[in-house]
Design a protein around this motif. Structure first.
Motif, mmCIF file in Angstrom:
data_model
loop_
_atom_site.group_PDB
_atom_site.id
_atom_site.type_symbol
_atom_site.label_atom_id
_atom_site.label_comp_id
_atom_site.label_asym_id
_atom_site.label_seq_id
_atom_site.Cartn_x
_atom_site.Cartn_y
_atom_site.Cartn_z
ATOM 1 N N PHE A 22 0.839 -1.194 0.000
ATOM 2 C CA PHE A 22 0.000 0.000 0.000
ATOM 3 C C PHE A 22 0.881 1.253 0.000
ATOM 4 O O PHE A 22 0.635 2.195 -0.749
ATOM 5 C CB PHE A 22 -0.932 -0.003 1.223
ATOM 6 C CG PHE A 22 -1.674 1.284 1.403
ATOM 7 C CD1 PHE A 22 -2.803 1.554 0.652
ATOM 8 C CD2 PHE A 22 -1.240 2.226 2.322
ATOM 9 C CE1 PHE A 22 -3.491 2.750 0.818
ATOM 10 C CE2 PHE A 22 -1.912 3.425 2.487
ATOM 11 C CZ PHE A 22 -3.045 3.687 1.736
ATOM 12 N N ARG A 26 1.082 4.352 -2.745
ATOM 13 C CA ARG A 26 0.856 5.762 -2.398
ATOM 14 C C ARG A 26 2.063 6.619 -2.778
ATOM 15 O O ARG A 26 1.907 7.739 -3.247
ATOM 16 C CB ARG A 26 0.546 5.940 -0.907
ATOM 17 C CG ARG A 26 -0.752 5.335 -0.443
ATOM 18 C CD ARG A 26 -1.978 5.685 -1.276
ATOM 19 N NE ARG A 26 -2.085 7.093 -1.570
ATOM 20 C CZ ARG A 26 -2.580 7.599 -2.708
ATOM 21 N NH1 ARG A 26 -3.009 6.808 -3.665
ATOM 22 N NH2 ARG A 26 -2.637 8.897 -2.906
ATOM 23 N N GLY A 91 -6.253 6.938 -0.012
ATOM 24 C CA GLY A 91 -5.592 6.800 1.278
ATOM 25 C C GLY A 91 -4.322 7.620 1.356
ATOM 26 O O GLY A 91 -3.964 8.351 0.430
ATOM 27 N N THR A 137 -6.864 4.884 5.351
ATOM 28 C CA THR A 137 -7.779 4.763 4.219
ATOM 29 C C THR A 137 -9.159 5.155 4.699
ATOM 30 O O THR A 137 -9.469 5.098 5.904
ATOM 31 C CB THR A 137 -7.810 3.327 3.659
ATOM 32 O OG1 THR A 137 -8.128 2.414 4.714
ATOM 33 C CG2 THR A 137 -6.470 2.941 3.046
ATOM 34 N N TYR A 138 -9.985 5.561 3.758
ATOM 35 C CA TYR A 138 -11.328 6.015 4.081
ATOM 36 C C TYR A 138 -12.339 5.144 3.362
ATOM 37 O O TYR A 138 -12.270 4.979 2.150
ATOM 38 C CB TYR A 138 -11.496 7.484 3.674
ATOM 39 C CG TYR A 138 -10.567 8.378 4.441
ATOM 40 C CD1 TYR A 138 -10.993 9.013 5.595
ATOM 41 C CD2 TYR A 138 -9.253 8.544 4.033
ATOM 42 C CE1 TYR A 138 -10.126 9.820 6.322
ATOM 43 C CE2 TYR A 138 -8.373 9.343 4.757
ATOM 44 C CZ TYR A 138 -8.823 9.978 5.892
ATOM 45 O OH TYR A 138 -7.954 10.758 6.615
ATOM 46 N N ARG A 139 -13.249 4.580 4.110
ATOM 47 C CA ARG A 139 -14.287 3.727 3.527
ATOM 48 C C ARG A 139 -15.406 4.599 2.978
ATOM 49 O O ARG A 139 -15.696 5.669 3.539
ATOM 50 C CB ARG A 139 -14.803 2.771 4.593
ATOM 51 C CG ARG A 139 -13.707 1.798 5.032
ATOM 52 C CD ARG A 139 -14.272 0.695 5.909
ATOM 53 N NE ARG A 139 -13.245 -0.293 6.136
ATOM 54 C CZ ARG A 139 -12.634 -0.475 7.310
ATOM 55 N NH1 ARG A 139 -12.949 0.257 8.343
ATOM 56 N NH2 ARG A 139 -11.709 -1.402 7.434
ATOM 57 N N PRO A 145 -11.116 7.708 9.384
ATOM 58 C CA PRO A 145 -10.107 6.901 8.690
ATOM 59 C C PRO A 145 -9.909 5.540 9.360
ATOM 60 O O PRO A 145 -10.028 5.413 10.578
ATOM 61 C CB PRO A 145 -8.839 7.744 8.809
ATOM 62 C CG PRO A 145 -9.048 8.570 10.033
ATOM 63 C CD PRO A 145 -10.528 8.829 10.118
#
Length: 153
Positions: A22, A26, A91, A137-139, A145
């Motif tokens: 991840f 990013r 994210g 990360t954001y759902r 977060p």
């Protein structure tokens, strides 16, 4: 200020492969922001494009740049990736650690050269050694977060 608990990107990757994947994503998504400390103790923020090559997270910079002077005086840093939008799309990754200036004969140079990322004449290489990582990360539909933390054992 030598820290023995700081690890290379490769050490992080071995310990937390999904989080490192991840993080790599990013870092490749765009500019990141490097925070250093000025001589007077105040913070300074620099846009940078870190490279993950082999087991190393690194930066190139002119030896006369303010960030190089800051890191030579105090090697502590914070690095934060950009986010895609105001909703945190994609994210974000925050890294803290210790910077280490790298000599030309170091394997880091070989890793970068093999990947087609050689330094321009006059640039210095700095390896960013990790003391901690925070990923957020954001759902969909949530403003809270989802956080994952990592630090060396």
């Amino acid at each position: 200020m030598e820290r023995t608990d700081a690890v290379t990107w490769g050490g992080f990757e071995e310990d937390a492969p999904e989080l490192a994947a991840f993080g790599r994503e990013r870092l490749l998504a765009g500019a990141s922001y490097l925070a250093t400390t000025r001589a007077d103790g105040s913070p300074r923020v620099h846009p940078v494009n870190p490279k993950v090559r082999g087991a190393h997270l690194s930066l190139y910079m002119f030896p006369t740049s303010p960030k190089a002077a800051d890191l030579r005086r105090d090697p502590r840093f914070a690095l934060h990736t950009s986010v895609e939008d105001v909703h945190g799309g994609g994210g974000e990754l925050a890294v803290r650690g210790i910077a280490r200036f790298v000599e030309d004969h170091d394997p880091l140079g070989e890793d970068l050269a093999a990947a087609g990322h050689t330094a321009r004449d006059g640039y210095v290489r700095v390896e960013l050694l990790l003391l901690g990582v925070l990923a957020g990360t954001y759902r969909p539909g949530s403003n809270v977060p989802h956080l994952q933390r990592w630090q060396p054992a």
